[in-house]
Design a protein around this motif. Structure first.
Motif, PDB file in Angstrom:
ATOM      1  N   LYS A  74       0.866  -1.170   0.000  1.00  0.00           N
ATOM      2  CA  LYS A  74       0.000   0.000   0.000  1.00  0.00           C
ATOM      3  C   LYS A  74       0.908   1.226   0.000  1.00  0.00           C
ATOM      4  O   LYS A  74       1.540   1.545   1.007  1.00  0.00           O
ATOM      5  CB  LYS A  74      -0.905  -0.016   1.232  1.00  0.00           C
ATOM      6  CG  LYS A  74      -1.973   1.027   1.206  1.00  0.00           C
ATOM      7  CD  LYS A  74      -2.929   0.843   2.377  1.00  0.00           C
ATOM      8  CE  LYS A  74      -4.015   1.887   2.319  1.00  0.00           C
ATOM      9  NZ  LYS A  74      -4.932   1.767   3.455  1.00  0.00           N
ATOM     10  N   GLN A  75       1.002   1.892  -1.142  1.00  0.00           N
ATOM     11  CA  GLN A  75       1.955   2.989  -1.279  1.00  0.00           C
ATOM     12  C   GLN A  75       1.453   4.285  -0.647  1.00  0.00           C
ATOM     13  O   GLN A  75       2.243   5.082  -0.165  1.00  0.00           O
ATOM     14  CB  GLN A  75       2.284   3.217  -2.750  1.00  0.00           C
ATOM     15  CG  GLN A  75       3.082   2.065  -3.340  1.00  0.00           C
ATOM     16  CD  GLN A  75       3.556   2.378  -4.732  1.00  0.00           C
ATOM     17  OE1 GLN A  75       4.078   3.445  -4.996  1.00  0.00           O
ATOM     18  NE2 GLN A  75       3.365   1.439  -5.639  1.00  0.00           N
ATOM     19  N   THR A  76       0.145   4.511  -0.680  1.00  0.00           N
ATOM     20  CA  THR A  76      -0.412   5.689  -0.029  1.00  0.00           C
ATOM     21  C   THR A  76      -1.006   5.204   1.286  1.00  0.00           C
ATOM     22  O   THR A  76      -1.984   4.455   1.293  1.00  0.00           O
ATOM     23  CB  THR A  76      -1.493   6.354  -0.907  1.00  0.00           C
ATOM     24  OG1 THR A  76      -0.876   6.745  -2.140  1.00  0.00           O
ATOM     25  CG2 THR A  76      -2.080   7.568  -0.226  1.00  0.00           C
ATOM     26  N   ASP A  77      -0.393   5.621   2.392  1.00  0.00           N
ATOM     27  CA  ASP A  77      -0.780   5.085   3.690  1.00  0.00           C
ATOM     28  C   ASP A  77      -0.520   6.115   4.782  1.00  0.00           C
ATOM     29  O   ASP A  77       0.227   7.078   4.580  1.00  0.00           O
ATOM     30  CB  ASP A  77       0.018   3.811   3.973  1.00  0.00           C
ATOM     31  CG  ASP A  77      -0.655   2.906   4.992  1.00  0.00           C
ATOM     32  OD1 ASP A  77      -1.780   3.191   5.414  1.00  0.00           O
ATOM     33  OD2 ASP A  77      -0.031   1.891   5.364  1.00  0.00           O
ATOM     34  N   VAL A  78      -1.137   5.904   5.934  1.00  0.00           N
ATOM     35  CA  VAL A  78      -0.959   6.783   7.092  1.00  0.00           C
ATOM     36  C   VAL A  78      -0.765   5.911   8.323  1.00  0.00           C
ATOM     37  O   VAL A  78      -1.488   4.925   8.505  1.00  0.00           O
ATOM     38  CB  VAL A  78      -2.201   7.691   7.305  1.00  0.00           C
ATOM     39  CG1 VAL A  78      -2.022   8.575   8.529  1.00  0.00           C
ATOM     40  CG2 VAL A  78      -2.479   8.534   6.084  1.00  0.00           C
ATOM     41  N   THR A  79       0.206   6.267   9.150  1.00  0.00           N
ATOM     42  CA  THR A  79       0.408   5.526  10.396  1.00  0.00           C
ATOM     43  C   THR A  79      -0.665   5.931  11.398  1.00  0.00           C
ATOM     44  O   THR A  79      -1.336   6.948  11.242  1.00  0.00           O
ATOM     45  CB  THR A  79       1.797   5.808  11.013  1.00  0.00           C
ATOM     46  OG1 THR A  79       1.880   7.203  11.337  1.00  0.00           O
ATOM     47  CG2 THR A  79       2.919   5.394  10.087  1.00  0.00           C
ATOM     48  N   VAL A  80      -0.801   5.160  12.456  1.00  0.00           N
ATOM     49  CA  VAL A  80      -1.743   5.490  13.523  1.00  0.00           C
ATOM     50  C   VAL A  80      -1.207   6.714  14.255  1.00  0.00           C
ATOM     51  O   VAL A  80      -0.058   6.721  14.694  1.00  0.00           O
ATOM     52  CB  VAL A  80      -1.894   4.302  14.505  1.00  0.00           C
ATOM     53  CG1 VAL A  80      -2.787   4.681  15.672  1.00  0.00           C
ATOM     54  CG2 VAL A  80      -2.418   3.077  13.779  1.00  0.00           C
ATOM     55  N   PRO A  81      -2.030   7.770  14.384  1.00  0.00           N
ATOM     56  CA  PRO A  81      -1.563   8.983  15.071  1.00  0.00           C
ATOM     57  C   PRO A  81      -1.319   8.710  16.558  1.00  0.00           C
ATOM     58  O   PRO A  81      -2.049   7.942  17.184  1.00  0.00           O
ATOM     59  CB  PRO A  81      -2.732   9.960  14.906  1.00  0.00           C
ATOM     60  CG  PRO A  81      -3.605   9.395  13.854  1.00  0.00           C
ATOM     61  CD  PRO A  81      -3.373   7.923  13.846  1.00  0.00           C
ATOM     62  N   TYR A  82      -0.286   9.330  17.085  1.00  0.00           N
ATOM     63  CA  TYR A  82      -0.037   9.190  18.518  1.00  0.00           C
ATOM     64  C   TYR A  82      -0.041  10.583  19.157  1.00  0.00           C
ATOM     65  O   TYR A  82       0.471  11.535  18.590  1.00  0.00           O
ATOM     66  CB  TYR A  82       1.261   8.433  18.797  1.00  0.00           C
ATOM     67  CG  TYR A  82       2.507   9.098  18.289  1.00  0.00           C
ATOM     68  CD1 TYR A  82       3.246   9.961  19.093  1.00  0.00           C
ATOM     69  CD2 TYR A  82       2.966   8.857  16.993  1.00  0.00           C
ATOM     70  CE1 TYR A  82       4.397  10.574  18.629  1.00  0.00           C
ATOM     71  CE2 TYR A  82       4.106   9.465  16.518  1.00  0.00           C
ATOM     72  CZ  TYR A  82       4.821  10.321  17.337  1.00  0.00           C
ATOM     73  OH  TYR A  82       5.949  10.936  16.872  1.00  0.00           O
ATOM     74  N   PRO A  83      -0.678  10.682  20.331  1.00  0.00           N
ATOM     75  CA  PRO A  83      -0.783  11.983  20.988  1.00  0.00           C
ATOM     76  C   PRO A  83       0.517  12.373  21.687  1.00  0.00           C
ATOM     77  O   PRO A  83       1.187  11.532  22.286  1.00  0.00           O
ATOM     78  CB  PRO A  83      -1.903  11.770  22.012  1.00  0.00           C
ATOM     79  CG  PRO A  83      -1.883  10.310  22.308  1.00  0.00           C
ATOM     80  CD  PRO A  83      -1.399   9.636  21.059  1.00  0.00           C
TER      81      PRO A  83
END
Length: 135
Positions: A74-83
């Protein structure tokens, strides 16, 4: 299918003694560490040419294999945001780009802020490595 027109490159054996903790050992290929030595570059080019010739018959397969592996990523992806503090931090990747984009958003909403676009940083360079990225 071996190409017999190209001879196997053989690295010159130049003994180099290394002493560590009172123990001596000989590294006959220590000279290959000298990146600016023209002999090293010449030898590596010969090795690459030999390898290319020996693997020529696998070109189609290697291309097919690479394309298949790439299709599963998956070339377009986002990691899980961390606060952290008042923000959520995350990385995203975009299709066709080689490096991640480091971003953040306010925890209570708001627009994305790009902290570092590694792709822009890498422009004009063959390779780029950030190492450790800390907030």
């Amino acid at each position: 299918m071996e190409d017999t027109t190209i001879t196997i490159p053989i690295a010159q054996s130049i003994p180099h003694v290394i002493e560590t903790n009172g123990h001596k050992r000989v590294d006959n290929y220590f000279w290959l560490r000298e990146k600016k030595n023209p002999s090293v570059t010449q030898y590596l080019n010969e090795e690459n040419k030999y390898c290319e010739a020996q693997l020529k018959h696998t070109d189609g397969f290697r291309t097919k294999l690479y394309d298949e592996m790439l299709s599963r990523i998956k070339q377009t992806d986002v990691t899980v945001p961390y606060p952290y503090g008042q923000y959520f931090y995350y990385q995203r990747t975009e299709e066709g780009k080689q490096y991640p984009i480091y971003c953040r958003k306010k925890a209570d909403g708001g627009d994305e802020q790009v902290i570092l676009d590694h792709n822009k940083l890498a422009e004009g360079h063959e390779f780029s490595d950030i190492g450790v990225f800390k907030i």
